[in-house]
Scaffold this motif. Structure first.
Motif, PDB file in Angstrom:
ATOM      1  N   ALA A 185       9.410  -0.675 -13.370  1.00  0.00           N
ATOM      2  CA  ALA A 185      10.068  -1.984 -13.436  1.00  0.00           C
ATOM      3  C   ALA A 185      10.956  -2.241 -12.217  1.00  0.00           C
ATOM      4  O   ALA A 185      11.634  -3.261 -12.150  1.00  0.00           O
ATOM      5  CB  ALA A 185      10.887  -2.086 -14.709  1.00  0.00           C
ATOM      6  N   GLY A 186      10.970  -1.304 -11.244  1.00  0.00           N
ATOM      7  CA  GLY A 186      11.778  -1.505 -10.038  1.00  0.00           C
ATOM      8  C   GLY A 186      13.227  -1.090 -10.188  1.00  0.00           C
ATOM      9  O   GLY A 186      14.071  -1.452  -9.371  1.00  0.00           O
ATOM     10  N   VAL A 187      13.545  -0.307 -11.217  1.00  0.00           N
ATOM     11  CA  VAL A 187      14.912   0.187 -11.402  1.00  0.00           C
ATOM     12  C   VAL A 187      15.068   1.457 -10.573  1.00  0.00           C
ATOM     13  O   VAL A 187      14.367   2.449 -10.780  1.00  0.00           O
ATOM     14  CB  VAL A 187      15.229   0.476 -12.889  1.00  0.00           C
ATOM     15  N   VAL A 188      15.993   1.400  -9.599  1.00  0.00           N
ATOM     16  CA  VAL A 188      16.233   2.493  -8.669  1.00  0.00           C
ATOM     17  C   VAL A 188      17.440   3.288  -9.145  1.00  0.00           C
ATOM     18  O   VAL A 188      18.471   2.709  -9.492  1.00  0.00           O
ATOM     19  CB  VAL A 188      16.485   1.938  -7.242  1.00  0.00           C
ATOM     20  N   THR A 189      17.308   4.624  -9.141  1.00  0.00           N
ATOM     21  CA  THR A 189      18.421   5.497  -9.521  1.00  0.00           C
ATOM     22  C   THR A 189      18.669   6.493  -8.393  1.00  0.00           C
ATOM     23  O   THR A 189      17.731   7.176  -7.945  1.00  0.00           O
ATOM     24  CB  THR A 189      18.095   6.284 -10.814  1.00  0.00           C
ATOM     25  N   ALA A 190      19.942   6.552  -7.924  1.00  0.00           N
ATOM     26  CA  ALA A 190      20.317   7.536  -6.903  1.00  0.00           C
ATOM     27  C   ALA A 190      20.447   8.884  -7.582  1.00  0.00           C
ATOM     28  O   ALA A 190      21.203   9.048  -8.532  1.00  0.00           O
ATOM     29  CB  ALA A 190      21.620   7.123  -6.239  1.00  0.00           C
ATOM     30  N   VAL A 191      19.706   9.894  -7.084  1.00  0.00           N
ATOM     31  CA  VAL A 191      19.677  11.218  -7.695  1.00  0.00           C
ATOM     32  C   VAL A 191      20.531  12.203  -6.908  1.00  0.00           C
ATOM     33  O   VAL A 191      21.210  13.054  -7.484  1.00  0.00           O
ATOM     34  CB  VAL A 191      18.213  11.731  -7.784  1.00  0.00           C
ATOM     35  N   ALA A 192      20.536  12.095  -5.586  1.00  0.00           N
ATOM     36  CA  ALA A 192      21.277  13.022  -4.730  1.00  0.00           C
ATOM     37  C   ALA A 192      21.620  12.322  -3.426  1.00  0.00           C
ATOM     38  O   ALA A 192      21.089  11.249  -3.114  1.00  0.00           O
ATOM     39  CB  ALA A 192      20.447  14.271  -4.468  1.00  0.00           C
ATOM     40  N   ASP A 193      22.523  12.937  -2.659  1.00  0.00           N
ATOM     41  CA  ASP A 193      22.872  12.400  -1.339  1.00  0.00           C
ATOM     42  C   ASP A 193      21.634  12.415  -0.445  1.00  0.00           C
ATOM     43  O   ASP A 193      20.808  13.327  -0.525  1.00  0.00           O
ATOM     44  CB  ASP A 193      23.972  13.242  -0.687  1.00  0.00           C
ATOM     45  N   GLY A 194      21.506  11.410   0.396  1.00  0.00           N
ATOM     46  CA  GLY A 194      20.397  11.343   1.338  1.00  0.00           C
ATOM     47  C   GLY A 194      19.909   9.917   1.504  1.00  0.00           C
ATOM     48  O   GLY A 194      20.517   8.964   1.006  1.00  0.00           O
ATOM     49  N   ASN A 195      18.813   9.788   2.214  1.00  0.00           N
ATOM     50  CA  ASN A 195      18.199   8.484   2.468  1.00  0.00           C
ATOM     51  C   ASN A 195      16.767   8.491   1.952  1.00  0.00           C
ATOM     52  O   ASN A 195      16.061   9.494   2.086  1.00  0.00           O
ATOM     53  CB  ASN A 195      18.177   8.166   3.970  1.00  0.00           C
ATOM     54  N   ALA A 196      16.360   7.398   1.388  1.00  0.00           N
ATOM     55  CA  ALA A 196      14.980   7.239   0.918  1.00  0.00           C
ATOM     56  C   ALA A 196      14.610   5.769   0.996  1.00  0.00           C
ATOM     57  O   ALA A 196      15.476   4.894   0.946  1.00  0.00           O
ATOM     58  CB  ALA A 196      14.835   7.749  -0.504  1.00  0.00           C
ATOM     59  N   THR A 197      13.341   5.524   1.112  1.00  0.00           N
ATOM     60  CA  THR A 197      12.829   4.155   1.154  1.00  0.00           C
ATOM     61  C   THR A 197      12.072   3.885  -0.142  1.00  0.00           C
ATOM     62  O   THR A 197      11.228   4.681  -0.553  1.00  0.00           O
ATOM     63  CB  THR A 197      11.887   3.959   2.362  1.00  0.00           C
ATOM     64  N   VAL A 198      12.384   2.765  -0.763  1.00  0.00           N
ATOM     65  CA  VAL A 198      11.665   2.337  -1.961  1.00  0.00           C
ATOM     66  C   VAL A 198      10.681   1.269  -1.514  1.00  0.00           C
ATOM     67  O   VAL A 198      11.044   0.321  -0.811  1.00  0.00           O
ATOM     68  CB  VAL A 198      12.634   1.781  -3.028  1.00  0.00           C
ATOM     69  N   THR A 199       9.414   1.441  -1.922  1.00  0.00           N
ATOM     70  CA  THR A 199       8.360   0.528  -1.509  1.00  0.00           C
ATOM     71  C   THR A 199       7.722  -0.123  -2.746  1.00  0.00           C
ATOM     72  O   THR A 199       7.444   0.547  -3.729  1.00  0.00           O
ATOM     73  CB  THR A 199       7.283   1.276  -0.711  1.00  0.00           C
ATOM     74  N   ALA A 200       7.523  -1.433  -2.635  1.00  0.00           N
ATOM     75  CA  ALA A 200       6.811  -2.183  -3.673  1.00  0.00           C
ATOM     76  C   ALA A 200       5.467  -2.591  -3.050  1.00  0.00           C
ATOM     77  O   ALA A 200       5.424  -3.096  -1.928  1.00  0.00           O
ATOM     78  CB  ALA A 200       7.603  -3.412  -4.078  1.00  0.00           C
ATOM     79  N   THR A 201       4.379  -2.358  -3.798  1.00  0.00           N
ATOM     80  CA  THR A 201       3.042  -2.660  -3.292  1.00  0.00           C
ATOM     81  C   THR A 201       2.299  -3.519  -4.312  1.00  0.00           C
ATOM     82  O   THR A 201       2.345  -3.257  -5.508  1.00  0.00           O
ATOM     83  CB  THR A 201       2.242  -1.360  -3.081  1.00  0.00           C
ATOM     84  N   VAL A 202       1.626  -4.551  -3.807  1.00  0.00           N
ATOM     85  CA  VAL A 202       0.758  -5.376  -4.647  1.00  0.00           C
ATOM     86  C   VAL A 202      -0.503  -5.677  -3.848  1.00  0.00           C
ATOM     87  O   VAL A 202      -0.434  -6.168  -2.726  1.00  0.00           O
ATOM     88  CB  VAL A 202       1.461  -6.669  -5.142  1.00  0.00           C
ATOM     89  N   GLN A 203      -1.631  -5.329  -4.395  1.00  0.00           N
ATOM     90  CA  GLN A 203      -2.942  -5.572  -3.784  1.00  0.00           C
ATOM     91  C   GLN A 203      -2.969  -5.201  -2.296  1.00  0.00           C
ATOM     92  O   GLN A 203      -3.471  -5.935  -1.465  1.00  0.00           O
ATOM     93  CB  GLN A 203      -3.360  -7.017  -3.989  1.00  0.00           C
ATOM     94  N   GLY A 204      -2.410  -4.045  -1.974  1.00  0.00           N
ATOM     95  CA  GLY A 204      -2.466  -3.535  -0.609  1.00  0.00           C
ATOM     96  C   GLY A 204      -1.390  -4.034   0.328  1.00  0.00           C
ATOM     97  O   GLY A 204      -1.300  -3.616   1.467  1.00  0.00           O
ATOM     98  N   THR A 205      -0.530  -4.948  -0.127  1.00  0.00           N
ATOM     99  CA  THR A 205       0.548  -5.460   0.701  1.00  0.00           C
ATOM    100  C   THR A 205       1.864  -4.819   0.225  1.00  0.00           C
ATOM    101  O   THR A 205       2.082  -4.694  -0.965  1.00  0.00           O
ATOM    102  CB  THR A 205       0.641  -7.007   0.581  1.00  0.00           C
ATOM    103  N   THR A 206       2.715  -4.447   1.179  1.00  0.00           N
ATOM    104  CA  THR A 206       3.934  -3.723   0.808  1.00  0.00           C
ATOM    105  C   THR A 206       5.197  -4.432   1.312  1.00  0.00           C
ATOM    106  O   THR A 206       5.152  -5.206   2.270  1.00  0.00           O
ATOM    107  CB  THR A 206       3.937  -2.290   1.360  1.00  0.00           C
ATOM    108  N   ALA A 207       6.296  -4.094   0.650  1.00  0.00           N
ATOM    109  CA  ALA A 207       7.652  -4.490   1.079  1.00  0.00           C
ATOM    110  C   ALA A 207       8.527  -3.305   0.762  1.00  0.00           C
ATOM    111  O   ALA A 207       8.325  -2.610  -0.231  1.00  0.00           O
ATOM    112  CB  ALA A 207       8.116  -5.727   0.332  1.00  0.00           C
ATOM    113  N   SER A 208       9.514  -3.037   1.620  1.00  0.00           N
ATOM    114  CA  SER A 208      10.368  -1.854   1.432  1.00  0.00           C
ATOM    115  C   SER A 208      11.838  -2.201   1.500  1.00  0.00           C
ATOM    116  O   SER A 208      12.243  -3.175   2.131  1.00  0.00           O
ATOM    117  CB  SER A 208      10.055  -0.812   2.497  1.00  0.00           C
ATOM    118  N   ALA A 209      12.628  -1.333   0.841  1.00  0.00           N
ATOM    119  CA  ALA A 209      14.090  -1.463   0.892  1.00  0.00           C
ATOM    120  C   ALA A 209      14.668  -0.076   1.070  1.00  0.00           C
ATOM    121  O   ALA A 209      14.091   0.917   0.698  1.00  0.00           O
ATOM    122  CB  ALA A 209      14.630  -2.086  -0.399  1.00  0.00           C
TER     123      ALA A 209
END
Length: 191
Positions: free
Chosen positions: A167-191
């Motif tokens: 459902a797109g709910v992001v939870t921080a688990v530990a210190d660091g950097n990560a990129t969250v990507t949403a994909t639909v029919q081969g097209t992506t967007a990241s945060a």
């Protein structure tokens, strides 16, 4: 022989007179064919559009056949379902022929333009965010030009830092950097 009713022969027997004629029954009504779509029909590659043919004024069993002028661009099946195969700027002509058992036939044509499949578009309501360990944030994806049943798939570049649900709910688990990507029919967007 001329006689008055009842007519009798020389032996006095009553004559039975029978007259027959052949009557040919015809109808001025002609076989007709109507299509539910007549112009500006477009279909994307890999998609379908259905053309409905209505046959009327037929004298006996009627049928319909369908033909495509170029099966490499668009095909049509026996139910009038047209499938886009390859995009082409020139229209493909679909010929519809209605006929009945008496040999009557009528045909209509319809132009179909096959277009490239539209690429889905996706954007996120956030492009960057800072979270503290244990904190959650729901990302919202806006999707356009996708199939009606298209689903957004979410992923994290590092699940040991950030987890994301379907459902797109992001939870921080530990210190660091990560990129969250949403994909639909081969097209992506990241945060």
């Amino acid at each position: 022989m001329l006689c008055k009713h009842p007519c009798k022969n020389a032996n006095g027997e009553e004559l039975k007179i029978k007259a027959t004629t052949q009557i040919k029954v015809t109808s001025d009504t002609k076989l007709s064919l109507k299509l539910d779509k007549t112009s500006d029909v477009k279909v994307e590659v890999g998609k379908t559009v259905t053309i409905t043919a209505t046959v009327s004024n037929y004298s006996s069993d009627a049928g319909v056949t369908w033909e495509s002028s170029d099966n490499k661009v668009a095909t049509v099946d026996e139910n009038g379902v047209v499938t886009g195969v390859n995009a082409n700027s020139a229209a493909v002509i679909i010929k519809v022929i209605a006929y009945d058992a008496n040999g009557n036939k009528v045909e209509k044509t319809i132009a179909i333009t096959v277009t490239e499949k539209k690429s889905a578009k996706i954007s996120l309501d956030v492009t960057e965010s800072t979270l503290f360990v244990g904190q959650e944030k729901t990302l919202k994806a806006t999707v356009t030009e996708a199939d009606a049943d298209a689903k957004v798939l979410w992923s994290s570049s590092d699940e040991s830092v950030v987890k994301v649900t379907d459902a797109g709910v992001v939870t921080a688990v530990a210190d660091g950097n990560a990129t969250v990507t949403a994909t639909v029919q081969g097209t992506t967007a990241s945060a």
